[in-house]
Design an enzyme around this catalytic site. Structure first.
Site, mmCIF file in Angstrom:
data_model
loop_
_atom_site.group_PDB
_atom_site.id
_atom_site.type_symbol
_atom_site.label_atom_id
_atom_site.label_comp_id
_atom_site.label_asym_id
_atom_site.label_seq_id
_atom_site.Cartn_x
_atom_site.Cartn_y
_atom_site.Cartn_z
ATOM 1 C CG ASP A 56 -35.260 -11.607 -5.426
ATOM 2 O OD1 ASP A 56 -34.843 -12.744 -5.672
ATOM 3 O OD2 ASP A 56 -34.824 -10.575 -6.008
ATOM 4 C CE1 TYR A 61 -30.786 -6.461 -7.546
ATOM 5 C CE2 TYR A 61 -32.305 -7.279 -5.891
ATOM 6 C CZ TYR A 61 -31.811 -7.301 -7.177
ATOM 7 O OH TYR A 61 -32.364 -8.160 -8.092
ATOM 8 C CE LYS A 89 -31.830 -12.082 -7.479
ATOM 9 N NZ LYS A 89 -32.295 -10.804 -6.918
ATOM 10 C CG HIS A 122 -27.382 -10.691 -9.918
ATOM 11 N ND1 HIS A 122 -27.345 -9.791 -8.890
ATOM 12 C CD2 HIS A 122 -28.471 -10.349 -10.657
ATOM 13 C CE1 HIS A 122 -28.363 -8.949 -8.985
ATOM 14 N NE2 HIS A 122 -29.058 -9.262 -10.055
HETATM 15 P P1 NDP Z 1 -41.557 -4.632 -10.835
HETATM 16 O O1 NDP Z 1 -42.023 -5.173 -12.129
HETATM 17 O O2 NDP Z 1 -41.787 -5.387 -9.600
HETATM 18 O O3 NDP Z 1 -42.181 -3.161 -10.705
HETATM 19 C C1 NDP Z 1 -41.880 -2.345 -9.625
HETATM 20 C C2 NDP Z 1 -42.535 -0.979 -9.855
HETATM 21 O O4 NDP Z 1 -43.956 -1.110 -9.845
HETATM 22 C C3 NDP Z 1 -42.165 -0.027 -8.753
HETATM 23 O O5 NDP Z 1 -41.932 1.223 -9.328
HETATM 24 C C4 NDP Z 1 -43.402 0.002 -7.850
HETATM 25 O O6 NDP Z 1 -43.537 1.286 -7.267
HETATM 26 C C5 NDP Z 1 -44.512 -0.279 -8.815
HETATM 27 N N1 NDP Z 1 -45.631 -1.055 -8.222
HETATM 28 C C6 NDP Z 1 -45.552 -2.111 -7.366
HETATM 29 N N2 NDP Z 1 -46.766 -2.607 -7.099
HETATM 30 C C7 NDP Z 1 -47.661 -1.868 -7.787
HETATM 31 C C8 NDP Z 1 -49.066 -1.898 -7.915
HETATM 32 N N3 NDP Z 1 -49.807 -2.799 -7.286
HETATM 33 N N4 NDP Z 1 -49.660 -0.942 -8.700
HETATM 34 C C9 NDP Z 1 -48.915 -0.003 -9.323
HETATM 35 N N5 NDP Z 1 -47.573 0.059 -9.265
HETATM 36 C C10 NDP Z 1 -46.948 -0.862 -8.496
HETATM 37 O O7 NDP Z 1 -40.015 -4.250 -11.011
HETATM 38 P P2 NDP Z 1 -38.584 -4.723 -10.567
HETATM 39 O O8 NDP Z 1 -37.731 -4.481 -11.742
HETATM 40 O O9 NDP Z 1 -38.232 -4.128 -9.267
HETATM 41 O O10 NDP Z 1 -38.683 -6.315 -10.387
HETATM 42 C C11 NDP Z 1 -39.100 -6.944 -9.195
HETATM 43 C C12 NDP Z 1 -37.944 -7.612 -8.465
HETATM 44 O O11 NDP Z 1 -37.337 -8.608 -9.260
HETATM 45 C C13 NDP Z 1 -36.768 -6.676 -8.142
HETATM 46 O O12 NDP Z 1 -37.086 -5.766 -7.106
HETATM 47 C C14 NDP Z 1 -35.701 -7.668 -7.831
HETATM 48 O O13 NDP Z 1 -35.876 -8.196 -6.532
HETATM 49 C C15 NDP Z 1 -35.957 -8.723 -8.909
HETATM 50 N N6 NDP Z 1 -35.130 -8.508 -10.126
HETATM 51 C C16 NDP Z 1 -34.134 -9.424 -10.411
HETATM 52 C C17 NDP Z 1 -33.299 -9.239 -11.494
HETATM 53 C C18 NDP Z 1 -32.210 -10.226 -11.768
HETATM 54 O O14 NDP Z 1 -31.326 -9.926 -12.588
HETATM 55 N N7 NDP Z 1 -32.228 -11.391 -11.177
HETATM 56 C C19 NDP Z 1 -33.437 -8.081 -12.398
HETATM 57 C C20 NDP Z 1 -34.553 -7.227 -12.057
HETATM 58 C C21 NDP Z 1 -35.360 -7.448 -10.972
HETATM 59 P P3 NDP Z 1 -43.768 1.490 -5.669
HETATM 60 O O15 NDP Z 1 -42.542 0.971 -4.992
HETATM 61 O O16 NDP Z 1 -43.954 2.957 -5.540
HETATM 62 O O17 NDP Z 1 -45.014 0.701 -5.338
#
Ligand code: NDP
Length: 323
Positions: A56, A61, A89, A122
């Site tokens: 995604d 981004y 998006k 988006h």
């Molecule tokens: P998430 O809920 O996926 O959380 C990401 C955070 O969790 C990061 O800081 C990551 O750190 C940490 N993390 C990941 N895996 C683990 C684990 N197993 N244990 C502990 N910590 C963990 O957040 P996002 O807001 O990034 O949402 C996911 C995706 O959704 C986005 O990246 C994007 O692609 C999409 N999105 C779409 C939106 C829209 O408007 N359509 C808006 C927001 C998000 P680390 O990298 O250090 O592991």
């Protein structure tokens, strides 16, 4: 919508959901927001070592080139384009009919792809070029939903994208879209995790055959509601001998949504998709579904709300007073 289980060529069990179009969306995808220059490595790791087939991204981004490079390297390592599901998006500054196709072309170029599997609107508001945060007067507009959707439909007819959909719509806006759509949106991508269940939206989409992808499934991090340390999540993870991340991903899958956790850490990337050969028992699923203090993380006040000039004067206005 039931998930279908299959095996990857490496013999790893994986699941997908069937979209209205008949195409399949892999149940777990890699999110890439805020991944920056590390996106290439994350995408490559996810595809080649983690068994992911769903990525995604979004023009906004600013990491599509890096994501594209990761996909290209994975294809050199033997992964076939037809087995991948790539989503991007259309950003708010491009939310007018004449900008839809040129913007998709830029996205395809950046990703080095000939087509996308899914192209999403988006956010349901148009922003002026160079809009400030918070927006000043004249930065935020309604958009021509019917006109933009007609162009999205043409992209699908011309097979530049296999499916089209929306993000961050409300029931009000989905109803408006359904009234004019020739091609019903295949997917609605929206925030969902145990701290923001968004039950009404999920129900509405299910009734209308629209697949839901849950974003920020771990509650996001910076400025978010990182659920990894939530007591209920932690207790259930320990009981099931899984990690909190896996429990949060699995909760989304058991609700019938695909889930797109973001990680840059190779171990966490691989961990987050190991969710297909076990289930959260009903009682624990219910406990996760009863977490109080429901609150969305991505209210996007800073992008869209101008309290004095409008047109969106509050977060409630963004979400059509539905929460
Ligand atoms: P998430 O809920 O996926 O959380 C990401 C955070 O969790 C990061 O800081 C990551 O750190 C940490 N993390 C990941 N895996 C683990 C684990 N197993 N244990 C502990 N910590 C963990 O957040 P996002 O807001 O990034 O949402 C996911 C995706 O959704 C986005 O990246 C994007 O692609 C999409 N999105 C779409 C939106 C829209 O408007 N359509 C808006 C927001 C998000 P680390 O990298 O250090 O592991």
């Amino acid at each position: 919508m039931m998930a279908h289980a299959t095996f990857t060529p490496e013999g790893q069990i994986t699941e997908s959901f069937r979209l209205l179009s008949g195409h399949k969306i892999p149940a777990v995808g890699l999110g890439t927001w805020r991944s920056g220059s590390q996106a290439t490595h994350a995408v490559f790791t996810a595809l080649v070592e983690g068994g992911y087939r769903h990525i995604d991204t979004a023009w906004e981004y600013g990491d599509q080139k890096e994501v594209g490079e990761g996909i290209k390297r994975a294809m050199h390592a033997g992964i076939e384009r037809r087995d991948l599901f790539v989503t991007s998006k259309l950003w708010c500054t491009e939310l007018s009919p004449e900008r839809v196709r040129p913007t998709l072309q830029i996205t395809l170029q950046e990703l080095q792809l000939e087509y996308l599997d899914l192209y999403l609107i988006h956010w349901p508001f148009r922003l002026s070029e160079g809009a400030s945060k918070p927006p000043k007067e004249g930065d935020v507009f309604d958009f021509d939903m019917e006109g933009v959707w007609r162009e999205m439909e043409k992209l699908a007819k011309d097979e530049l994208v296999r499916d089209i959909g929306v993000c961050n719509f409300t029931i009000t806006k989905l109803n408006k879209l359904l009234a004019v759509a020739e091609l019903i949106p295949s997917v609605c991508q929206i925030e969902m995790h145990p701290g923001w269940r968004n039950d009404q939206m999920l129900q509405f989409c299910k009734i209308n055959g629209i697949h839901v992808t849950a974003y920020s499934p771990l509650g996001s991090q910076e400025g978010g509601r990182y659920l990894i340390h939530d007591q209920t999540v932690d207790r259930i993870a320990k009981k099931l001998n899984k990690t909190p991340g896996q429990v949060l991903v699995k909760w989304g899958l058991q609700r019938g949504t695909s889930v797109i956790p973001k990680s840059l850490n190779p171990e966490r990337i691989k961990e987050n998709i190991k969710v297909f050969d076990w289930v959260i028992p009903e009682q624990d699923f219910q406990a996760l579904s009863s977490i109080t203090d429901q609150k969305r993380v991505m209210d996007s006040e800073d992008i869209f709300v101008n309290k004095i000039e409008g047109p969106l004067r509050s977060v409630a206005d963004i979400w059509d007073q539905e929460d």
